[in-house]
Motif scaffolding. Structure first.
Motif, PDB file in Angstrom:
ATOM      1  N   ALA A 119     -33.653  -1.035 -38.165  1.00 52.05           N
ATOM      2  CA  ALA A 119     -34.954  -1.668 -37.936  1.00 52.05           C
ATOM      3  C   ALA A 119     -35.670  -2.025 -39.235  1.00 52.05           C
ATOM      4  CB  ALA A 119     -35.834  -0.750 -37.094  1.00 52.05           C
ATOM      5  N   TRP A 120     -35.197  -1.490 -40.371  1.00 54.84           N
ATOM      6  CA  TRP A 120     -35.838  -1.789 -41.648  1.00 54.84           C
ATOM      7  C   TRP A 120     -35.477  -3.187 -42.147  1.00 54.84           C
ATOM      8  CZ3 TRP A 120     -34.579   3.199 -44.944  1.00 54.84           C
ATOM      9  CH2 TRP A 120     -35.073   4.324 -44.267  1.00 54.84           C
ATOM     10  N   ARG A 121     -34.468  -3.805 -41.596  1.00 52.66           N
ATOM     11  CA  ARG A 121     -33.911  -5.036 -42.175  1.00 52.66           C
ATOM     12  C   ARG A 121     -34.858  -6.219 -42.079  1.00 52.66           C
ATOM     13  NH1 ARG A 121     -29.688  -3.788 -38.825  1.00 52.66           N
ATOM     14  NH2 ARG A 121     -30.392  -5.480 -37.479  1.00 52.66           N
ATOM     15  N   THR A 122     -34.768  -7.085 -43.092  1.00 53.88           N
ATOM     16  CA  THR A 122     -35.336  -8.438 -42.989  1.00 53.88           C
ATOM     17  C   THR A 122     -34.217  -9.472 -42.943  1.00 53.88           C
ATOM     18  OG1 THR A 122     -35.501  -8.621 -45.395  1.00 53.88           O
ATOM     19  CG2 THR A 122     -37.446  -7.793 -44.204  1.00 53.88           C
ATOM     20  N   GLU A 123     -33.002  -9.068 -43.399  1.00 53.17           N
ATOM     21  CA  GLU A 123     -31.812  -9.920 -43.329  1.00 53.17           C
ATOM     22  C   GLU A 123     -30.654  -9.097 -42.808  1.00 53.17           C
ATOM     23  OE1 GLU A 123     -31.970 -13.264 -46.788  1.00 53.17           O
ATOM     24  OE2 GLU A 123     -31.462 -11.228 -47.441  1.00 53.17           O
ATOM     25  N   ARG A 124     -29.707  -9.784 -42.206  1.00 52.99           N
ATOM     26  CA  ARG A 124     -28.509  -9.107 -41.724  1.00 52.99           C
ATOM     27  C   ARG A 124     -27.271  -9.842 -42.231  1.00 52.99           C
ATOM     28  NH1 ARG A 124     -28.076  -9.451 -35.371  1.00 52.99           N
ATOM     29  NH2 ARG A 124     -30.285  -8.823 -35.485  1.00 52.99           N
ATOM     30  N   PRO A 125     -26.174  -9.122 -42.510  1.00 56.65           N
ATOM     31  CA  PRO A 125     -24.934  -9.787 -42.933  1.00 56.65           C
ATOM     32  C   PRO A 125     -24.215 -10.393 -41.728  1.00 56.65           C
ATOM     33  CG  PRO A 125     -24.616  -7.418 -42.874  1.00 56.65           C
ATOM     34  CD  PRO A 125     -26.057  -7.654 -42.526  1.00 56.65           C
ATOM     35  N   ALA A 126     -23.538 -11.503 -41.967  1.00 60.77           N
ATOM     36  CA  ALA A 126     -22.740 -12.151 -40.916  1.00 60.77           C
ATOM     37  C   ALA A 126     -21.471 -12.713 -41.539  1.00 60.77           C
ATOM     38  CB  ALA A 126     -23.542 -13.270 -40.251  1.00 60.77           C
ATOM     39  N   TYR A 127     -20.346 -12.386 -40.940  1.00 59.09           N
ATOM     40  CA  TYR A 127     -19.079 -12.948 -41.420  1.00 59.09           C
ATOM     41  C   TYR A 127     -19.009 -14.423 -41.040  1.00 59.09           C
ATOM     42  CZ  TYR A 127     -17.568  -8.206 -42.402  1.00 59.09           C
ATOM     43  OH  TYR A 127     -17.474  -6.955 -42.921  1.00 59.09           O
ATOM     44  N   VAL A 128     -18.568 -15.267 -41.959  1.00 60.52           N
ATOM     45  CA  VAL A 128     -18.523 -16.709 -41.739  1.00 60.52           C
ATOM     46  C   VAL A 128     -17.138 -17.251 -42.076  1.00 60.52           C
ATOM     47  CG1 VAL A 128     -20.976 -17.058 -42.176  1.00 60.52           C
ATOM     48  CG2 VAL A 128     -19.365 -17.172 -44.084  1.00 60.52           C
ATOM     49  N   ASP A 129     -16.822 -18.387 -41.546  1.00 58.50           N
ATOM     50  CA  ASP A 129     -15.613 -19.132 -41.911  1.00 58.50           C
ATOM     51  C   ASP A 129     -16.055 -20.419 -42.587  1.00 58.50           C
ATOM     52  OD1 ASP A 129     -13.695 -17.355 -40.756  1.00 58.50           O
ATOM     53  OD2 ASP A 129     -14.302 -18.084 -38.786  1.00 58.50           O
ATOM     54  N   ARG A 130     -15.578 -20.651 -43.776  1.00 58.21           N
ATOM     55  CA  ARG A 130     -15.938 -21.861 -44.511  1.00 58.21           C
ATOM     56  C   ARG A 130     -14.700 -22.704 -44.776  1.00 58.21           C
ATOM     57  NH1 ARG A 130     -21.039 -22.273 -46.178  1.00 58.21           N
ATOM     58  NH2 ARG A 130     -22.348 -20.425 -45.928  1.00 58.21           N
ATOM     59  N   LEU A 131     -14.920 -23.984 -45.040  1.00 57.46           N
ATOM     60  CA  LEU A 131     -13.822 -24.925 -45.241  1.00 57.46           C
ATOM     61  C   LEU A 131     -13.366 -24.864 -46.696  1.00 57.46           C
ATOM     62  CD1 LEU A 131     -12.074 -27.211 -44.063  1.00 57.46           C
ATOM     63  CD2 LEU A 131     -13.866 -28.811 -44.758  1.00 57.46           C
ATOM     64  N   PRO A 132     -12.143 -24.403 -46.952  1.00 58.62           N
ATOM     65  CA  PRO A 132     -11.661 -24.322 -48.330  1.00 58.62           C
ATOM     66  C   PRO A 132     -11.552 -25.716 -48.945  1.00 58.62           C
ATOM     67  CG  PRO A 132     -10.252 -23.085 -46.828  1.00 58.62           C
ATOM     68  CD  PRO A 132     -11.157 -23.916 -45.984  1.00 58.62           C
ATOM     69  N   SER A 186     -14.424 -13.584 -51.644  1.00 61.91           N
ATOM     70  CA  SER A 186     -14.198 -14.950 -51.175  1.00 61.91           C
ATOM     71  C   SER A 186     -15.449 -15.633 -50.641  1.00 61.91           C
ATOM     72  CB  SER A 186     -13.121 -14.944 -50.085  1.00 61.91           C
ATOM     73  OG  SER A 186     -13.511 -14.129 -49.006  1.00 61.91           O
ATOM     74  N   GLY A 187     -16.587 -14.957 -50.683  1.00 62.28           N
ATOM     75  CA  GLY A 187     -17.808 -15.578 -50.180  1.00 62.28           C
ATOM     76  C   GLY A 187     -17.812 -15.768 -48.688  1.00 62.28           C
ATOM     77  N   ALA A 188     -17.246 -14.795 -47.958  1.00 65.99           N
ATOM     78  CA  ALA A 188     -17.101 -14.924 -46.511  1.00 65.99           C
ATOM     79  C   ALA A 188     -18.188 -14.175 -45.740  1.00 65.99           C
ATOM     80  CB  ALA A 188     -15.727 -14.420 -46.081  1.00 65.99           C
ATOM     81  N   ILE A 189     -19.244 -13.717 -46.437  1.00 66.89           N
ATOM     82  CA  ILE A 189     -20.356 -13.037 -45.768  1.00 66.89           C
ATOM     83  C   ILE A 189     -21.652 -13.720 -46.183  1.00 66.89           C
ATOM     84  CG2 ILE A 189     -21.566 -10.859 -45.404  1.00 66.89           C
ATOM     85  CD1 ILE A 189     -19.047  -9.374 -46.209  1.00 66.89           C
ATOM     86  N   ASP A 190     -22.445 -14.084 -45.197  1.00 68.99           N
ATOM     87  CA  ASP A 190     -23.773 -14.644 -45.437  1.00 68.99           C
ATOM     88  C   ASP A 190     -24.832 -13.610 -45.079  1.00 68.99           C
ATOM     89  OD1 ASP A 190     -23.103 -17.113 -46.401  1.00 68.99           O
ATOM     90  OD2 ASP A 190     -23.421 -18.183 -44.516  1.00 68.99           O
ATOM     91  N   MET A 191     -25.940 -13.650 -45.794  1.00 69.30           N
ATOM     92  CA  MET A 191     -27.110 -12.891 -45.380  1.00 69.30           C
ATOM     93  C   MET A 191     -28.033 -13.855 -44.645  1.00 69.30           C
ATOM     94  SD  MET A 191     -26.437  -9.847 -46.281  1.00 69.30           S
ATOM     95  CE  MET A 191     -28.009  -9.099 -45.859  1.00 69.30           C
ATOM     96  N   VAL A 192     -28.292 -13.562 -43.373  1.00 76.56           N
ATOM     97  CA  VAL A 192     -29.090 -14.460 -42.544  1.00 76.56           C
ATOM     98  C   VAL A 192     -30.391 -13.750 -42.160  1.00 76.56           C
ATOM     99  CG1 VAL A 192     -27.056 -15.645 -41.676  1.00 76.56           C
ATOM    100  CG2 VAL A 192     -27.973 -13.699 -40.420  1.00 76.56           C
ATOM    101  N   PRO A 193     -31.475 -14.504 -41.951  1.00 78.09           N
ATOM    102  CA  PRO A 193     -32.752 -13.875 -41.600  1.00 78.09           C
ATOM    103  C   PRO A 193     -32.647 -13.081 -40.302  1.00 78.09           C
ATOM    104  CG  PRO A 193     -33.072 -16.159 -42.247  1.00 78.09           C
ATOM    105  CD  PRO A 193     -31.600 -15.957 -42.127  1.00 78.09           C
ATOM    106  N   GLU A 194     -33.306 -11.954 -40.288  1.00 81.05           N
ATOM    107  CA  GLU A 194     -33.321 -11.131 -39.084  1.00 81.05           C
ATOM    108  C   GLU A 194     -34.146 -11.815 -37.990  1.00 81.05           C
ATOM    109  OE1 GLU A 194     -32.163  -8.758 -36.653  1.00 81.05           O
ATOM    110  OE2 GLU A 194     -31.728  -7.966 -38.653  1.00 81.05           O
ATOM    111  N   GLU A 195     -33.625 -11.774 -36.804  1.00 84.51           N
ATOM    112  CA  GLU A 195     -34.347 -12.390 -35.695  1.00 84.51           C
ATOM    113  C   GLU A 195     -35.555 -11.529 -35.314  1.00 84.51           C
ATOM    114  OE1 GLU A 195     -31.567 -12.919 -32.579  1.00 84.51           O
ATOM    115  OE2 GLU A 195     -30.324 -14.339 -33.701  1.00 84.51           O
TER     116      GLU A 195
END
Length: 541
Positions: free
Chosen positions: A22-35, A532-541
């Motif tokens: 509950a302390w978070r303002t951002e959460r990590p999310a695994y992403v797929d990007r185009l090499p 590899s830059g496969a994790i984004d920090m996205v704003p917490e909902e």
């Protein structure tokens, strides 16, 4: 309780900081990007995916992944100019990954082991005519057959391959390699009719009861230019020269050959002339080297083999074993202008390498089909203005390479399949690009690219033996492992190991990780340390 060694990640829920999500303002999310390699490949290969299999030593799986997009890997591993490597992020660390050399290795392994792909057991009942058996035609036929359609290829020549056979010399593409991959394509149940020139495409479609047509007529007509010449001047075009080498009687050029042009075909013509006995082969080009359309590697190999270059020059006259050339200079716009300065060069033969055109006479009676500057206009799905007739490769506006043609064949096949089924093909949306600044290169050690061996120079100019050799298993494995998996998780366990909240769970080989958001504080350490830059920090909902 059994003690755990120091620095081993604890089990989820064992941290003192339990349920602090509950302390978070951002959460990590695994992403797929185009090499960048995938994005730059004209054939649309999933390069990173087949490299992933190759770096584990599973070469057959790598080859099968590659064959989903490109049925000619051993050919492409020899003749592709690998724009994927130009785009490779690793070039900013040391050297680009040798993608093309690994592709060739996989293609050669498939030939050596006899790997095959099974044809579909059921057919759609639809019939497609492919005109031309070059890279675009073979690629389209391959994909259409795998999609369940019956395919017939009609080829005007007595051997398949199009410009791969009649325009690329053997020292770059051995014919046994081309034959092996062509035979594998045809083994799917594709009908090949050799010596069947199509003069009227609508008549051919009607008489054969074909539901669709894919035109893959290569650029096999050499362009001519007016050069004042005496009766004794010997002038021929580069396309005829390269095709003539495939015959039983090779062309006689003499000891001194001048090649007029600056593209890859000009380099092939000059290098072929050396192998046919010319002691002096000179390329005459009206601009400077940095403006030559020929690729650098083609120019370098020609220079190594003793081909001379006359840049900023144009041929004004040819006769009696000599040519007169005029020196040019570039104006402010980069266009060559004559200087009035002349010199003579000895030349028994002049070879014109000024570009190529496609024979479009088979389209003369096709309504609603547009031809502009010698190429056929097509829509995004490669359909011409006439319903059911598609076109690709050298005969449409695009870069003229084998790789582009193979990509056209695949793209056309998907749209033809949709057309035959009464639907529309919609490609999947592309992921965001995996840029270099997203990578954490600290985790990648320096590993200079493997160098492909080459044939000894003394043998190169006296035979048509293949010049550039392939990698062996150890060097291919090393080269595949240089891939940084830009933008996509390769399960290195960094996130799992560095998470201070023990919030990351391994899901098993090939399944990646999950994040328990009850424990994740959103500190961003996993994203910062992902190589590899496969994790984004996205704003917490």
């Amino acid at each position: 309780m059994k003690e755990k060694p120091f620095a081993i990640t604890l089990d989820v829920g064992s941290s003192l900081a339990n349920r602090t999500g509950a302390w978070r303002t951002e959460r990590p999310a695994y992403v797929d990007r185009l090499p960048p390699c995938n994005r730059a490949c004209p054939a649309g290969e999933n390069i990173q995916q087949w490299l992933f299999h190759a770096e584990s030593g599973d070469y057959e799986s790598a080859w099968r992944q590659l064959m989903r997009d490109n049925p000619l890997p051993a050919v492409m591993g020899r003749v592709c100019y690998h724009p994927c490597e130009t785009a490779c992020n690793r070039v900013q660390v040391d050297n680009a990954v040798g993608i093309n050399s690994v592709e060739r290795f996989l293609g050669d392994e498939a030939i050596r082991h006899g790997w095959t792909v099974e044809a579909p057991r059921e057919t759609s009942g639809k019939r497609v005519l492919v005109v031309g058996s070059g890279p675009a035609g073979l690629s389209a036929a391959w994909h259409l057959r795998l999609l369940g359609h019956e395919v017939t290829i009609r080829e005007a020549q007595d051997r398949p391959g199009g410009m791969m056979r009649y325009g690329i010399p053997r020292y770059r593409l051995p014919r046994e390699v081309l034959d092996a991959e062509t035979d594998r394509i045809l083994a799917l149940g594709i009908t090949l009719e050799l010596g069947r020139r199509v003069d009227d495409v609508l008549a051919a479609q009607r008489e054969g009861a074909f539901d669709a047509v894919f035109l893959a007529v290569g650029a096999g007509i050499g362009r001519r230019a007016y050069i004042p010449a005496g009766d004794s001047a010997r002038i021929l075009d580069a396309v005829a020269l390269l095709a003539g080498v495939e015959g039983t009687q090779r062309p006689l050029l003499g000891r001194r050959v001048a090649v007029y042009g600056g593209g890859n075909t000009a380099m092939d013509a000059a290098r072929t002339a050396r192998r046919l006995g010319a002691t002096d082969a000179v390329v005459v080009y009206r601009r400077t080297r940095n403006r030559m359309p020929a690729h650098d590697m083609e120019v370098e190999e020609a220079l190594e083999e003793g081909v001379r270059m006359k840049w900023l020059s144009t041929i004004k006259h040819a006769d009696g074993g000599r040519i007169t050339i005029e020196r040019m200079e570039l104006d402010e716009s980069g266009f060559p202008q004559p200087t009035g300065e002349f010199e003579e060069l000895a030349a028994d033969t002049v070879v014109l390498a000024l570009g190529q055109d496609s024979d479009l006479s088979l389209l003369k009676d096709v309504p609603d089909l547009s031809v502009d500057h010698g190429t056929v206009r097509v829509a995004d799905g490669l359909m011409t203005g006439h319903d059911g007739i598609f076109a690709g490769g050298d005969m449409v506006p695009a870069e003229r390479t084998v790789t582009v043609a193979v990509g056209h064949g695949k793209k056309a096949a998907r749209h033809i399949d949709a057309y035959l089924r009464g639907t529309a093909y919609e490609p999947d949306p592309k992921h965001a690009p995996a840029d270099f600044d997203r990578l954490n290169t600290w985790y990648y050690s320096d590993a200079p690219a493997a160098v492909r061996p080459t044939l000894a120079l003394a043998r190169r100019v006296s035979t048509f033996d293949e010049v550039v050799q392939g990698l062996d298993q150890s060097t291919a494995l090393f080269e595949a492992r240089r891939c940084m998996s830009c933008g996509n998780c390769f399960e290195c366990d960094n996130c799992y190991g560095v998470c201070p909240d023990n919030a990351i769970t391994k899901l098993g080989p090939g399944k990646g990780f999950s994040i328990d958001l009850d424990y994740c504080k959103g500190c961003g350490l996993c994203a910062a340390e992902c190589p590899s830059g496969a994790i984004d920090m996205v704003p917490e909902e």
